[in-house]
Design a protein around this motif. Sequence first.
Motif, mmCIF file in Angstrom:
data_model
loop_
_atom_site.group_PDB
_atom_site.id
_atom_site.type_symbol
_atom_site.label_atom_id
_atom_site.label_comp_id
_atom_site.label_asym_id
_atom_site.label_seq_id
_atom_site.Cartn_x
_atom_site.Cartn_y
_atom_site.Cartn_z
ATOM 1 N N VAL A 67 6.449 66.236 28.079
ATOM 2 C CA VAL A 67 7.033 65.538 29.222
ATOM 3 C C VAL A 67 6.004 64.626 29.877
ATOM 4 N N LEU A 71 6.909 60.764 29.661
ATOM 5 C CA LEU A 71 7.412 60.195 30.913
ATOM 6 C C LEU A 71 6.305 59.802 31.884
ATOM 7 N N LEU A 73 4.354 61.652 33.683
ATOM 8 C CA LEU A 73 4.419 62.428 34.913
ATOM 9 C C LEU A 73 3.180 63.303 35.035
ATOM 10 N N GLY A 77 5.284 67.151 38.756
ATOM 11 C CA GLY A 77 6.525 66.464 38.434
ATOM 12 C C GLY A 77 7.049 66.858 37.069
ATOM 13 N N TYR A 81 10.701 68.492 36.124
ATOM 14 C CA TYR A 81 11.562 67.883 35.103
ATOM 15 C C TYR A 81 11.972 68.926 34.062
ATOM 16 N N CYS A 82 11.013 69.747 33.625
ATOM 17 C CA CYS A 82 11.300 70.753 32.597
ATOM 18 C C CYS A 82 12.362 71.745 33.062
ATOM 19 N N GLU A 84 14.586 71.251 35.441
ATOM 20 C CA GLU A 84 15.858 70.537 35.569
ATOM 21 C C GLU A 84 16.494 70.322 34.192
ATOM 22 N N PHE A 85 15.644 70.074 33.186
ATOM 23 C CA PHE A 85 16.140 69.909 31.816
ATOM 24 C C PHE A 85 16.755 71.217 31.318
#
Length: 307
Positions: A67, A71, A73, A77, A81-82, A84-85
């Motif tokens: 990630v 991205l 990040l 962050g 993201y992880c 949320e994924f």
Amino acid sequence: MSKRKVTFAQLVIGPPGSGKSTYCAGMKQFLTTLGRETAVVNLDPANDSLPYDCDVNIADLITLEDVMNTLKLGPNGGLVYCLEFLEKNLEWLKAKLNPFEGKYILIDCPGQVELYTHHKAVRNITLELQKWNYRLVAIHLVDSHYCSDAGKFVSVLLTSLNTMLQIELPHINILSKIDLIESYGKLAFNLDFYTEVLDLTFLLDHLNDNPIFSKYKELNAALVGIVEDYGLVHFTTLNIQDKQSVHGVLKEADKANGYVFGDKERDTLESLMSTAMGADFQYMKYPSFNFTTHVDVSFRLVILLNF
């Protein structure tokens, strides 16, 4: 569609370095000794060095390194993201968990505090797990060295309270690495003061004597007042290398998520603990160190109203 078996699980959360993975390794060993079939789930995409055999690993779905590289990040962050994924791919998690239905599950979570205090991904994942007939208890680990600094301990109290209100699960706050607490220096108060979160005016006085914090007296009083007004935060202690200490935590967890053990496990536990303590031992007659299992606020209100 057949109804899913009830699956009992511990959601192991807490800040970085609090000993979550070590806890999972030690608790799995203890549970295996009791004869309780246990599986460990790693939901930390940054954890690539696991001290236990991992049965389900988020790294098979996504990793923090990928990630960050893709991205651009940062680590914080990237972790958000992880998770949320993962929240968007819960069918993957469900499929991975299906072979362990009915076993006792330990869920090793990331060490980013924001995921438990105000971000909703972890909460939404736990809500889905409960729909799958999981009986969860949150095991919130905090390094005991924070007790050696009044300012840090206030931060721990606020973080613990916020986590309890956000996650909304039966909840056990734990001061981990309690065997090392003396190495951080002499405590200002007895250990009971920190585990039971006794009259915090004493802690407030200690804060106000510090030249750094003394100019924030009103803020200090307001923060301490929030903790006292809720009256939810207490701690139990843990030395993961001590069977008696691990048993104390397990007993609280079993009470919190409603796990019912059979006679075979009871006999094994009594034999194990009698050997460790050098005396006859009975599970239900032995008091845990600090019974601090907490339920969510709404459940507490129901209890109060019924009485």
